[in-house]
Motif scaffolding. Structure first.
Motif, PDB file in Angstrom:
ATOM      1  N   LEU A  70      -0.164  -1.476  -9.216  1.00 30.67           N
ATOM      2  CA  LEU A  70      -1.505  -0.869  -9.284  1.00 30.67           C
ATOM      3  C   LEU A  70      -2.232  -1.141 -10.599  1.00 30.67           C
ATOM      4  O   LEU A  70      -3.426  -0.889 -10.725  1.00 30.67           O
ATOM      5  CB  LEU A  70      -1.413   0.645  -9.027  1.00 30.67           C
ATOM      6  CG  LEU A  70      -0.565   1.488  -9.981  1.00 30.67           C
ATOM      7  CD1 LEU A  70      -1.363   1.961 -11.175  1.00 30.67           C
ATOM      8  CD2 LEU A  70       0.009   2.685  -9.261  1.00 30.67           C
ATOM      9  N   ALA A  94       2.307   0.819  -4.099  1.00 28.14           N
ATOM     10  CA  ALA A  94       1.538   2.045  -4.318  1.00 28.14           C
ATOM     11  C   ALA A  94       0.804   2.356  -3.024  1.00 28.14           C
ATOM     12  O   ALA A  94       0.558   1.448  -2.220  1.00 28.14           O
ATOM     13  CB  ALA A  94       0.512   1.847  -5.436  1.00 28.14           C
ATOM     14  N   VAL A  95       0.451   3.618  -2.851  1.00 27.28           N
ATOM     15  CA  VAL A  95      -0.389   3.936  -1.689  1.00 27.28           C
ATOM     16  C   VAL A  95      -1.846   3.640  -2.018  1.00 27.28           C
ATOM     17  O   VAL A  95      -2.602   3.138  -1.182  1.00 27.28           O
ATOM     18  CB  VAL A  95      -0.174   5.398  -1.213  1.00 27.28           C
ATOM     19  CG1 VAL A  95      -0.611   6.415  -2.238  1.00 27.28           C
ATOM     20  CG2 VAL A  95      -0.894   5.657   0.089  1.00 27.28           C
ATOM     21  N   GLY A  96      -2.257   3.940  -3.260  1.00 27.52           N
ATOM     22  CA  GLY A  96      -3.651   3.686  -3.654  1.00 27.52           C
ATOM     23  C   GLY A  96      -3.850   2.198  -3.872  1.00 27.52           C
ATOM     24  O   GLY A  96      -2.955   1.497  -4.357  1.00 27.52           O
ATOM     25  N   LEU A 119       5.794   8.627  -0.722  1.00 28.21           N
ATOM     26  CA  LEU A 119       5.549   9.293  -2.009  1.00 28.21           C
ATOM     27  C   LEU A 119       4.801  10.612  -1.872  1.00 28.21           C
ATOM     28  O   LEU A 119       4.495  11.275  -2.873  1.00 28.21           O
ATOM     29  CB  LEU A 119       4.795   8.352  -2.965  1.00 28.21           C
ATOM     30  CG  LEU A 119       3.692   7.483  -2.379  1.00 28.21           C
ATOM     31  CD1 LEU A 119       2.586   8.298  -1.826  1.00 28.21           C
ATOM     32  CD2 LEU A 119       3.213   6.486  -3.383  1.00 28.21           C
ATOM     33  N   ARG A 273      -6.471   9.548  -9.172  1.00 29.15           N
ATOM     34  CA  ARG A 273      -6.777   8.436 -10.063  1.00 29.15           C
ATOM     35  C   ARG A 273      -7.656   8.971 -11.187  1.00 29.15           C
ATOM     36  O   ARG A 273      -8.530   9.834 -10.958  1.00 29.15           O
ATOM     37  CB  ARG A 273      -7.533   7.325  -9.322  1.00 29.15           C
ATOM     38  CG  ARG A 273      -6.675   6.466  -8.418  1.00 29.15           C
ATOM     39  CD  ARG A 273      -5.732   5.563  -9.192  1.00 29.15           C
ATOM     40  NE  ARG A 273      -4.941   4.701  -8.338  1.00 29.15           N
ATOM     41  CZ  ARG A 273      -3.703   4.964  -7.909  1.00 29.15           C
ATOM     42  NH1 ARG A 273      -3.111   6.100  -8.253  1.00 29.15           N
ATOM     43  NH2 ARG A 273      -3.046   4.107  -7.164  1.00 29.15           N
ATOM     44  N   HIS A 320       1.374   9.103 -15.599  1.00 28.11           N
ATOM     45  CA  HIS A 320       1.314   8.565 -14.228  1.00 28.11           C
ATOM     46  C   HIS A 320       2.720   8.468 -13.598  1.00 28.11           C
ATOM     47  O   HIS A 320       3.146   7.386 -13.186  1.00 28.11           O
ATOM     48  CB  HIS A 320       0.631   7.182 -14.238  1.00 28.11           C
ATOM     49  CG  HIS A 320      -0.001   6.822 -12.918  1.00 28.11           C
ATOM     50  ND1 HIS A 320      -1.141   6.044 -12.812  1.00 28.11           N
ATOM     51  CD2 HIS A 320       0.355   7.120 -11.639  1.00 28.11           C
ATOM     52  CE1 HIS A 320      -1.452   5.868 -11.540  1.00 28.11           C
ATOM     53  NE2 HIS A 320      -0.549   6.527 -10.800  1.00 28.11           N
ATOM     54  N   SER A 323       4.815   9.798  -8.626  1.00 32.20           N
ATOM     55  CA  SER A 323       5.691   9.304  -7.539  1.00 32.20           C
ATOM     56  C   SER A 323       7.081   8.936  -8.049  1.00 32.20           C
ATOM     57  O   SER A 323       7.866   8.312  -7.326  1.00 32.20           O
ATOM     58  CB  SER A 323       5.046   8.079  -6.871  1.00 32.20           C
ATOM     59  OG  SER A 323       5.009   6.996  -7.775  1.00 32.20           O
ATOM     60  N   MET A 332       9.229   2.979  -1.954  1.00 32.21           N
ATOM     61  CA  MET A 332       7.981   2.221  -2.187  1.00 32.21           C
ATOM     62  C   MET A 332       8.285   0.727  -2.301  1.00 32.21           C
ATOM     63  O   MET A 332       7.571  -0.118  -1.752  1.00 32.21           O
ATOM     64  CB  MET A 332       7.302   2.710  -3.474  1.00 32.21           C
ATOM     65  CG  MET A 332       6.711   4.111  -3.353  1.00 32.21           C
ATOM     66  SD  MET A 332       6.343   4.830  -4.977  1.00 32.21           S
ATOM     67  CE  MET A 332       4.901   3.898  -5.476  1.00 32.21           C
TER      68      MET A 332
HETATM   69  O1  LIG Z   1      -1.063   5.156  -5.636  1.00 35.39           O
HETATM   70  C1  LIG Z   1       0.113   5.314  -5.920  1.00 35.39           C
HETATM   71  O2  LIG Z   1       1.032   5.093  -5.114  1.00 35.39           O
HETATM   72  C2  LIG Z   1       0.511   5.837  -7.272  1.00 35.39           C
HETATM   73  O3  LIG Z   1      -0.470   5.948  -8.175  1.00 35.39           O
HETATM   74  C3  LIG Z   1       1.801   5.351  -7.795  1.00 35.39           C
HETATM   75  O4  LIG Z   1       2.761   6.017  -7.089  1.00 35.39           O
END
Ligand SMILES: O=C(O)[C@H](O)CO
Ligand SMILES: NC(=O)c1ccc[n+]([C@@H]2O[C@H](COP(=O)([O-])OP(=O)(O)OC[C@H]3O[C@@H](n4cnc5c(N)ncnc54)[C@H](O)[C@@H]3O)[C@@H](O)[C@H]2O)c1
Length: 386
Positions: A70, A94-96, A119, A273, A320, A323, A332
């Motif tokens: 990320l 990452a999910v984001g 996560l 974020r 940060h 997760s 992940m």
């Molecule tokens: O978006 C996400 O997954 C986080 O910021 C990192 O786990």
């Protein structure tokens, strides 16, 4: 000329070349790739954030897919480089995916993966930890203790906020926001107010049923409300946790004006974020309102904090790590690797990115599918019938 960059190679004779821009936790992800005839190259460069040029050098002339982070800027330059190298897949670990320019990925026909679900609870738990730490001044008290300042119990020493029976506000009631809401409601018997672009029927049903359950036990039921604006949440809630995606609609969602309508003793938590909060405005607000507290996992200009934030005792700050549990980080890594592997192998896309358990079961082979490709529809990718 491309920069020299250090790598570790697994299964050198593998047919498909997959690059991971970072070493990731666990070994299952490595095994899954190498067992499927991939030559895996993991970047071992001692530099936390790789720049675009570093990643171009890693991609080189032939690369089928990349697992990235990320912190990297995945835009036109990287997607065109990957396309030229014959690549078809990129997955964030990452999910984001606000670091990814989806339009550029679509232009070059590159599938973009992310890692939802695995996560959710871990991130929500850290948001709870920040909430409790900020409300009960845990970090301040820890520092006081270590500094040898404690000379006996006092009625006023580190008095904070009680959570029980107060109102928790959620902005962005998706997977993580809803999990956090449930933890706060079950753990602290808080009432809920939430704002999201979409109705969260599941969360609402849960709140109603939990309220009924408490009533049946002779306890005060919890209440809930879906707010029609973010401002309604900010005005009403004692604790507000932010869990939306970062996009144009959520950039600086919390700004000077919105901070000013919050309760003077409110607790604000952000594990989404950094740019969702105007951090400079937040620093001013914290200075002017010593009883207002924040718990922050993310920052506007990571890895930096805005000037003045580090000095604020009413802020709890962590780097940060929301997760960062072993199971989640290994999961992940697995999902990111399977996104890339699935596309490289020509597998279809899993039909429900909210139900990825079959990919995470270490005792069985994962389904022959890409777990979560965010631009699957736009690229017209086939959906698995499994
Ligand atoms: O978006 C996400 O997954 C986080 O910021 C990192 O786990
Ligand atoms: N700090 C961390 O380590 C960490 C870990 C995981 C996720 N995250 C962040 O959390 C975000 C959410 O993850 P998730 O799995 O819950 O995603 P999700 O898609 O399930 O939830 C996001 C929610 O935000 C809502 N939303 C979008 N725009 C909005 C707006 N303008 N106002 C209010 N709500 C809005 C969506 O409708 C959705 O319900 C991720 O995108 C990521 O940026 C951070």
């Amino acid at each position: 000329m491309a920069k020299p960059i250090s790598i570790e190679v697994w299964n050198p004779a593998g047919k498909h070349r997959v690059v991971s821009t970072k070493s990731m936790p666990g070994t299952r992800w490595i095994r899954l790739l190498t067992d499927a005839d991939c030559r895996l190259e993991i970047c071992t460069e001692k530099k936390t954030i790789l720049d675009v040029e570093d990643i171009q050098a890693l991609i080189g002339d032939k690369c089928d897919g990349v697992i990235g982070q990320l912190t990297e800027d995945w835009g036109e330059t990287l997607f065109s480089t990957l396309k030229r190298a014959g690549g078809t897949a990129f997955s964030n670990m990452a999910v984001g995916y606000n670091n990814v320019d989806l339009n550029a990925a679509n232009t070059y026909g590159i599938a973009v993966g992310n890692t939802p679900g695995v996560l959710t609870e871990t991130t929500a738990e850290l948001a709870v930890a920040l909430t409790v730490s900020a409300s009960r001044r845990v970090v301040e008290a820890d520092q006081f203790m270590r500094a040898g300042l404690y000379d006996g119990w006092l009625p006023h020493l580190f008095v904070g906020n009680l959570l029980k029976g107060q109102t928790v506000g959620i902005i962005g009631a998706g997977r993580i926001g809803s999990a956090y809401a449930r933890m706060m409601v079950e753990g602290f018997k808080m009432n809920l107010i939430y704002y999201d672009l979409y109705q969260s029927t599941r969360l609402e049903k849960y709140m109603t049923a939990y309220g009924e359950f408490l009533k049946s036990q002779g306890e005060a039921p919890v209440t809930w409300k879906r707010a029609s604006t973010a401002e309604d949440v900010l005005r009403d809630a004692d604790v507000i946790s932010l869990h939306p995606i970062l996009d144009k609609t959520t950039y600086h969602l919390i700004n000077k004006d919105r901070l000013s309508i919050m309760k003077k003793e409110a607790v604000l938590v952000n594990a989404s974020r950094g740019p969702v909060i105007d951090e400079a405005a937040l620093v001013n607000h914290l200075k002017a309102n010593p009883m207002f507290r924040v718990g922050l996992d993310v920052f506007e200009d990571e890895p930096y904090m805005k000037p003045g934030l580090a000095e604020q005792k009413n802020a709890v700050v962590v780097p940060h790590i929301a997760s960062a549990s072993k199971w989640t980080r290994e999961g992940m890594a697995t999902l990111a690797a399977l996104n890339v592997l699935g596309k490289v192998k020509g597998y279809p896309v899993w039909p429900d990115a909210n139900k990825l358990e079959p990919f995470l079961d270490e005792n069985s082979a994962p389904p022959a599918a890409c777990p979560s490709i965010v631009n699957a529809k736009l690229l017209g990718l086939e959906v698995s019938k499994l």
